[in-house]
Design a protein around this motif. Structure first.
Motif, PDB file in Angstrom:
ATOM      1  N   HIS A   8      38.162 -12.092  53.011  1.00  0.00           N
ATOM      2  CA  HIS A   8      38.638 -11.271  51.883  1.00  0.00           C
ATOM      3  C   HIS A   8      37.461 -10.735  51.072  1.00  0.00           C
ATOM      4  O   HIS A   8      36.808 -11.492  50.358  1.00  0.00           O
TER       5      HIS A   8
ATOM      6  N   GLU B 183      43.785  -6.098  50.853  1.00  0.00           N
ATOM      7  CA  GLU B 183      44.526  -6.775  49.780  1.00  0.00           C
ATOM      8  C   GLU B 183      45.374  -5.741  49.057  1.00  0.00           C
ATOM      9  O   GLU B 183      44.908  -4.630  48.798  1.00  0.00           O
TER      10      GLU B 183
ATOM     11  N   HIS C 262      48.764 -10.653  44.196  1.00  0.00           N
ATOM     12  CA  HIS C 262      47.831 -10.097  45.183  1.00  0.00           C
ATOM     13  C   HIS C 262      48.050 -10.822  46.506  1.00  0.00           C
ATOM     14  O   HIS C 262      48.097 -12.050  46.543  1.00  0.00           O
TER      15      HIS C 262
ATOM     16  N   ARG D 182      42.138  -1.582  46.517  1.00  0.00           N
ATOM     17  CA  ARG D 182      43.199  -2.583  46.431  1.00  0.00           C
ATOM     18  C   ARG D 182      44.341  -1.919  45.673  1.00  0.00           C
ATOM     19  O   ARG D 182      44.435  -1.994  44.459  1.00  0.00           O
TER      20      ARG D 182
ATOM     21  N   HIS E 245      44.072 -15.826  46.279  1.00  0.00           N
ATOM     22  CA  HIS E 245      43.720 -16.668  45.112  1.00  0.00           C
ATOM     23  C   HIS E 245      44.992 -17.203  44.424  1.00  0.00           C
ATOM     24  O   HIS E 245      45.309 -16.861  43.285  1.00  0.00           O
TER      25      HIS E 245
ATOM     26  N   ASP F 225      36.203 -13.019  48.199  1.00  0.00           N
ATOM     27  CA  ASP F 225      36.737 -11.939  47.358  1.00  0.00           C
ATOM     28  C   ASP F 225      35.561 -11.187  46.718  1.00  0.00           C
ATOM     29  O   ASP F 225      35.614 -10.828  45.537  1.00  0.00           O
TER      30      ASP F 225
HETATM   31 ZN    ZN Z   1      42.997 -10.285  44.143  1.00  0.00          ZN
END
Ligand code: ZN
Ligand code: ZN
Ligand code: ZN
Length: 418
Positions: free
Chosen positions: A8, A80, A95, A124, A151, A210
């Motif tokens: 991610h 995402e 998310h 995103r 997350h 992320d």
């Molecule tokens: Zn996120």
């Protein structure tokens, strides 16, 4: 062979993301960090998708390499999507990460998503759809797509978030929940915290960076044992789905206190509370009387149904501190300074990669290539002998290896180190 995977990440097309998040830089940093397989990120964005299509080559395995590269860094197609919608009288903001087996499938998914929402303005994108409907779009086009809540515990945008999430996977995904086999634990929680909730007993816990900038790549990751002959999208998916600890060796984790939402609090009021303190204050800020931002630790306490348990039979994890932070602490400098940067790249050159230095090299080996204090710091990190100041309400926590007394003893003359 051991593969370190970070699924991610974001491209320069995502909001608040570095302009350096382009394929060549991502590939270069994967080598610095020691990442073998990296998520493409932002698959749904037309600009990024075009770059992926023009620059990635397929070997037919469902994994891709960068054209003109040594083909050692593999890309897996991931993205995402943020969903904001109302369910059971509450606004939900979640998310979710999606894995896609090929660029051809991604193209079909993008076409469909483009007809139901705006996927052009952000890497995103935000869709006004139920996450269930988005999952159906992916699975209707290709059942080999994966759907993984991102997350999972952060307060604002996650499946279990205190402000706009749910109290279970079932409540969120209903009849589709058996197909949600994994969650991303996020920076502010570690596997041990997740093990406390029986709902997650059969759920694969994955960890990713992320990253919004290259130097954050791999700050959390997944370590898999894969026969390199059989390296493929399907093979990877199988390991993740089975949660097979013979093949899923461990996750690489932040100390969860370092995450931005570990504790509760109000950053503008300077209030940091443990879950117990928040409870005593009825979740209100004593300064402004408004509701506190309830963090991950608190949510885990709310939903967990058992006390601390050992990790028997579960995929292991290893907590690390980013190498640049260790160097900054030892040198007594700020993280983003030229001195720390130079030291970092010099050490990477000698050690091979950040993960080799943090995970593989012994103290004796490290001492041969760097300051003994760095070797000591890495040893202490490996034993979990660290000092923590928990993050809260969007403020990163601080993890340090030495207390001030030890610092004095170990580093009588700070300048002498440089
Ligand atoms: Zn996120
Ligand atoms: Zn993200
Ligand atoms: Zn306040």
């Amino acid at each position: 062979m051991r593969y370190i995977c970070d699924f991610h990440i974001h491209s320069k097309y995502s909001r608040a993301t570095s302009s350096q998040m382009v394929l060549s830089e991502i590939e270069r940093w994967c080598k610095i960090k020691g990442i073998d397989i990296v998520g493409s990120g932002d698959l749904t964005h037309p600009g990024w998708f075009k770059e992926l299509k023009n620059n990635l080559e397929s070997d037919g395995s469902g994994l891709y390499t960068l054209r003109g590269s040594d083909k050692k860094t593999k890309f897996i197609l991931t993205t995402e999507i943020s969903c904001i919608y109302s369910k059971k009288g509450k606004t939900r903001r979640l998310h979710i990460i999606y894995f896609v087996p090929s660029l051809e499938t991604a193209e079909k998914i993008n076409k469909k998503l483009d007809s139901v929402g705006n996927i052009k303005s952000d890497g995103r994108p935000i869709l006004g759809l139920d996450v269930k409907d988005v999952a159906k779009i992916f699975w209707d086009i290709d059942p080999d797509c994966l759907v993984i809540p991102a997350h999972a515990w952060t307060p604002w945008f996650s499946i279990f978030g205190s402000f706009s999430g749910f109290d279970s996977i079932k409540e969120c995904y209903e009849e589709l929940s058996p197909r949600i086999f994994g969650i991303e634990t996020g920076l502010s929680s570690d596997p041990e915290m997740n093990w406390r909730w029986s709902e997650l007993d059969n759920i694969t816990l994955i960890s990713n960076s992320d990253a919004h900038s290259p130097s954050n790549l791999g700050r959390e990751a997944n370590v898999l044992e894969i026969d390199s002959q059989n390296l493929s999208y399907a093979g990877l998916v199988k390991i993740l789905k089975k949660n097979d600890k013979e093949k899923f060796l461990y996750t690489i984790e932040f100390f969860p206190q370092e995450g931005k939402y570990h504790y509760d609090g109000h950053s503008r009021c300077g209030v940091v509370f443990s879950p117990r303190e928040s409870f005593k204050n009825k979740n209100l800020c004593p300064k402004c009387r408004k509701p506190l931002t309830i963090g991950v630790s608190n949510r885990v306490c709310r939903l967990a149904d058992r006390k601390k348990i050992d990790g028997k039979g579960r995929v292991a994890y290893r907590s690390v501190i980013p190498l640049q932070e260790i160097i900054a602490e030892v040198l007594g400098k700020q993280k983003n300074t030229k001195t720390v940067d130079n030291f970092y790249f010099d050490l990477i050159k000698k050690g091979g990669s950040e993960f080799k230095i943090l995970l593989d090299l012994s103290a004796a080996e490290l001492k041969k290539i760097t300051l003994p204090q760095i070797a000591t710091a890495v040893e202490k990190m490996k034993k979990g002998e660290v000092f923590v100041q928990p993050g809260y309400d969007g403020v990163y926590g601080k993890v340090s290896v030495f207390n001030p007394k030890e610092m004095e003893k170990l580093f009588p003359k700070q300048e002498a180190l440089l």
